[in-house]
Motif scaffolding. Structure first.
Motif, PDB file in Angstrom:
ATOM      1  N   ARG A 162       0.816  -1.217   0.000  1.00 46.46           N
ATOM      2  CA  ARG A 162       0.000   0.000   0.000  1.00 46.46           C
ATOM      3  C   ARG A 162       0.848   1.265   0.000  1.00 46.46           C
ATOM      4  N   CYS A 163       1.828   1.321   0.884  1.00 46.91           N
ATOM      5  CA  CYS A 163       2.547   2.585   1.091  1.00 46.91           C
ATOM      6  C   CYS A 163       3.726   2.781   0.139  1.00 46.91           C
ATOM      7  N   VAL A 164       4.460   1.721  -0.172  1.00 48.20           N
ATOM      8  CA  VAL A 164       5.598   1.842  -1.077  1.00 48.20           C
ATOM      9  C   VAL A 164       5.151   1.739  -2.537  1.00 48.20           C
ATOM     10  N   LEU A 165       4.254   0.773  -2.819  1.00 51.64           N
ATOM     11  CA  LEU A 165       3.804   0.582  -4.201  1.00 51.64           C
ATOM     12  C   LEU A 165       2.532   1.356  -4.529  1.00 51.64           C
ATOM     13  N   GLY A 166       1.794   1.787  -3.505  1.00 54.73           N
ATOM     14  CA  GLY A 166       0.572   2.546  -3.742  1.00 54.73           C
ATOM     15  C   GLY A 166      -0.607   1.712  -4.202  1.00 54.73           C
ATOM     16  N   PHE A 193      -6.211  -6.811   1.829  1.00 46.99           N
ATOM     17  CA  PHE A 193      -5.111  -7.509   2.483  1.00 46.99           C
ATOM     18  C   PHE A 193      -5.226  -9.018   2.256  1.00 46.99           C
ATOM     19  N   THR A 194      -4.104  -9.710   2.370  1.00 47.44           N
ATOM     20  CA  THR A 194      -4.101 -11.172   2.295  1.00 47.44           C
ATOM     21  C   THR A 194      -4.932 -11.724   3.437  1.00 47.44           C
ATOM     22  N   ALA A 195      -5.839 -12.659   3.131  1.00 46.69           N
ATOM     23  CA  ALA A 195      -6.830 -13.112   4.110  1.00 46.69           C
ATOM     24  C   ALA A 195      -6.211 -13.672   5.384  1.00 46.69           C
ATOM     25  N   LEU A 196      -5.100 -14.386   5.273  1.00 43.97           N
ATOM     26  CA  LEU A 196      -4.526 -15.010   6.466  1.00 43.97           C
ATOM     27  C   LEU A 196      -3.637 -14.064   7.260  1.00 43.97           C
ATOM     28  N   GLY A 197      -3.473 -12.823   6.808  1.00 45.33           N
ATOM     29  CA  GLY A 197      -2.690 -11.846   7.561  1.00 45.33           C
ATOM     30  C   GLY A 197      -3.310 -11.584   8.928  1.00 45.33           C
ATOM     31  N   LEU A 198      -2.466 -11.162   9.861  1.00 44.91           N
ATOM     32  CA  LEU A 198      -2.916 -10.911  11.229  1.00 44.91           C
ATOM     33  C   LEU A 198      -2.576  -9.472  11.600  1.00 44.91           C
ATOM     34  N   GLY A 199      -3.616  -8.651  11.773  1.00 43.61           N
ATOM     35  CA  GLY A 199      -3.419  -7.241  12.092  1.00 43.61           C
ATOM     36  C   GLY A 199      -4.008  -6.874  13.434  1.00 43.61           C
ATOM     37  N   ASP A 250      -9.227   5.510   3.872  1.00 43.42           N
ATOM     38  CA  ASP A 250      -9.200   5.442   5.341  1.00 43.42           C
ATOM     39  C   ASP A 250      -8.667   4.113   5.856  1.00 43.42           C
ATOM     40  N   ARG A 251      -8.052   3.331   4.992  1.00 49.38           N
ATOM     41  CA  ARG A 251      -7.600   2.015   5.427  1.00 49.38           C
ATOM     42  C   ARG A 251      -6.225   2.096   6.083  1.00 49.38           C
ATOM     43  N   TRP A 252      -5.868   1.006   6.737  1.00 51.68           N
ATOM     44  CA  TRP A 252      -4.608   0.914   7.464  1.00 51.68           C
ATOM     45  C   TRP A 252      -3.422   0.986   6.500  1.00 51.68           C
ATOM     46  N   PRO A 253      -2.314   1.654   6.926  1.00 56.79           N
ATOM     47  CA  PRO A 253      -2.068   2.345   8.192  1.00 56.79           C
ATOM     48  C   PRO A 253      -2.497   3.806   8.117  1.00 56.79           C
TER      49      PRO A 253
END
Length: 241
Positions: A127-131, A136-142, A198-201
């Motif tokens: 999101r931040c470097v590539l824009g 998000f990947t479903a198995l990610g943990l936030g 408005d999404r993370w981060p």
């Protein structure tokens, strides 16, 4: 301001607490551990963080590469991080079955730690470097706030295996390696192309590409240290030490 007078806090645990500007006067602190974002810490009138940071650099020279603005240093840092995680993966595979799913002292298990790094990659690199704006990947943990928002694409009920998480990590590592291969100092210094939503981060807007990449690298290094610490504890507990 909360004030504690003549309190016995022996064995107390402070987790995810903001202790900024806290004052401890006349305290007894023996066998205590502090782990977190600590700066400008005075102990008996001595600012100690410069000593702590210098000792961490001595023990972990990789930290010097992580702070560099030079692409070659960042490429080497990423290579070392990947090697460290590969070694740790081989270690956990040699431990008793399901060790990768066991947490210690309320901390994440190795699988949960790797799932969090999947989320970090999606957040701070894609999101931040590539824009990019993909879910998000479903198995990610936030964080709980993000996990509770279905539009982010995360699956709070996911229980992936170590191999399933590692497969995602390999794909993500390839993305970073490909990008790092050609990145220049000028590109690193540019303002990060954070999507205007408005999404993370929520606090990434205005940061440079280098700062956002730094979050990914620092999270990789810090969580590898946490993982090694907990695998050590897990091994000792099973040996009865």
């Amino acid at each position: 301001m909360r004030r504690f007078d003549d309190e016995d806090l022996t064995g107390a645990e402070f987790r995810e607490c903001d202790l900024s500007r806290a004052r401890m006067v006349g305290v007894v602190m023996q066998d205590a551990k502090i782990d977190g974002l600590v700066s400008n810490l005075e102990v008996n009138g001595v600012e100690v963080m410069s000593y702590v940071e210098a000792e961490l650099d001595r023990r972990h020279p990789l930290r010097l590469l992580l702070r560099s603005d030079q692409p070659d240093d960042l490429r080497e840092a990423w290579r070392q991080l990947r090697d460290d995680w590969a070694t740790t993966t081989e270690r956990v595979r040699s431990m008793p079955e399901n060790s990768e799913h066991h947490g210690v002292d309320g901390e994440w298990s190795m699988v949960e730690t790797l799932r969090h790094l999947v989320f970090v990659h999606d957040s701070w690199f894609r999101r931040c470097v590539l824009g990019l704006t993909e879910p998000f990947t479903a198995l990610g943990l936030g964080p709980p706030l993000v996990m509770d928002q279905e539009e982010n694409g995360l699956d709070p009920s996911a229980q992936p295996s170590l191999d399933e998480v590692l497969a995602v990590r390999v794909r993500q590592a390839s993305e970073i390696e490909t990008w790092l291969a050609d990145v220049t100092p000028d590109q690193l210094a540019r303002t990060a192309p954070v999507p205007d939503d408005d999404r993370w981060p929520p606090y990434a807007k205005g940061r440079t590409v280098r700062q956002c990449l730094g979050t990914v690298l620092n999270e990789e290094w810090a969580h590898h240290g946490f993982c090694m610490r907990d695998l050590d504890k897990l091994s000792r507990s099973r040996l009865g030490a």
